[in-house]
Enzyme design. Structure first.
Site, PDB file in Angstrom:
ATOM      1  N   MET C   1       0.808  -1.206   0.000  1.00 54.60           N
ATOM      2  CA  MET C   1       0.000   0.000   0.000  1.00 54.60           C
ATOM      3  C   MET C   1       0.837   1.248   0.000  1.00 54.60           C
ATOM      4  SD  MET C   1      -1.740  -2.488   0.769  1.00 54.60           S
ATOM      5  CE  MET C   1      -3.160  -3.070  -0.109  1.00 54.60           C
ATOM      6  N   PRO C   2       2.012   1.201  -0.552  1.00 53.92           N
ATOM      7  CA  PRO C   2       2.765   2.460  -0.496  1.00 53.92           C
ATOM      8  C   PRO C   2       2.117   3.557  -1.328  1.00 53.92           C
ATOM      9  CG  PRO C   2       4.199   0.615  -1.052  1.00 53.92           C
ATOM     10  CD  PRO C   2       2.785   0.131  -1.160  1.00 53.92           C
ATOM     11  N   TYR C   3       2.165   4.734  -0.747  1.00 53.27           N
ATOM     12  CA  TYR C   3       1.765   5.967  -1.438  1.00 53.27           C
ATOM     13  C   TYR C   3       3.037   6.785  -1.606  1.00 53.27           C
ATOM     14  CZ  TYR C   3       0.188  10.822  -1.754  1.00 53.27           C
ATOM     15  OH  TYR C   3       0.029  12.126  -2.132  1.00 53.27           O
TER      16      TYR C   3
END
Lengths: 64, 64, 64, 64, 64, 64
Positions: C1-3
């Site tokens: 879920m990296p942003y």
């Protein structure tokens, strides 16, 4: 694909975050017409000593 | 002068961050044609209880 | 879920962004061990007149 | 209504933050002509191991 | 004092933003127990060509 | 290495930004004891129609 970043003063419970995330996502789905699964809400707890309003740290605001 | 802000779930090791910073900076230098020294990468570890997807906290997602 | 939020000076082409997004996502998948589909990269083009280094707007830096 | 987000390496004292918040708010009021009460300054302390420059973690930069 | 930063793909109308701001602020007031006037919501419209998912620019995603 | 991100309503002149950048950088140097060249200030002009306070878009606030 909305990304929502929420900075609040520390102290919110996990239950409040759960409800906030749901309410924000509901709004994005119903008003913004985006797919629910594509809404990310990231919370950041900020200490009052790291938040200044009007040039004064919030941790020192109600001191007399 | 790129500034790159990376929010990821907590749990990445320092070695992973070291490699990620290098890879991102390599890309900026080679593809973006910027001077290597001018690339800043800032990581932020986010607890799963602070990250909601589809209106649900990630910390509660695989619970049954 | 990296942003991943990337602020760069304006002027990058869409092809550069395409390649940067791919390279950053590759790194996240290979080094960070995250599912590829869960990597979001958001670019922001910043005018040099909105970016100061050492107290001087970048738009005025090589003037004389 | 300016919102100012300040990321710095960990280690600043509360007194430094107090003075920084005041100085930034003074500038916003005097130069930006905004109402003092409407200036928010949010500080974020970032560990050197979460900040890379030129592809290298700052926590490892002066190692020999 | 919550600060909420909302990044969405361009194309939302002012009416949608008006309703989203109201809904998010309602949630902050009712669930987060903060004073309504202290809730700031900042929207940022992001072009699909500036947003990559899974390593691919969203502007190019449904191209056959 | 401070990174300072300033979101303000649109309408500030380049001269105001020049002075703000200088004042903020001076504060970082004098109070924060950081090397001047390592201070980055990034401005973002936000339309009033993208900024809500108390659940109301700022672009509609003084309408009767």
């Amino acid at each position: 694909m909305p990304y929502i970043f929420v900075q609040m003063w520390s102290g919110k419970t996990e239950d409040q975050k759960r409800q906030l995330a749901k309410a924000i996502t509901d709004a994005m789905e119903n008003i913004g017409k985006v797919t629910r699964e594509n809404v990310w809400v990231v919370f950041e707890d900020v200490e009052k000593s790291n938040w200044a309003i009007g040039g004064q740290l919030a941790s020192e605001m109600s001191k007399g």
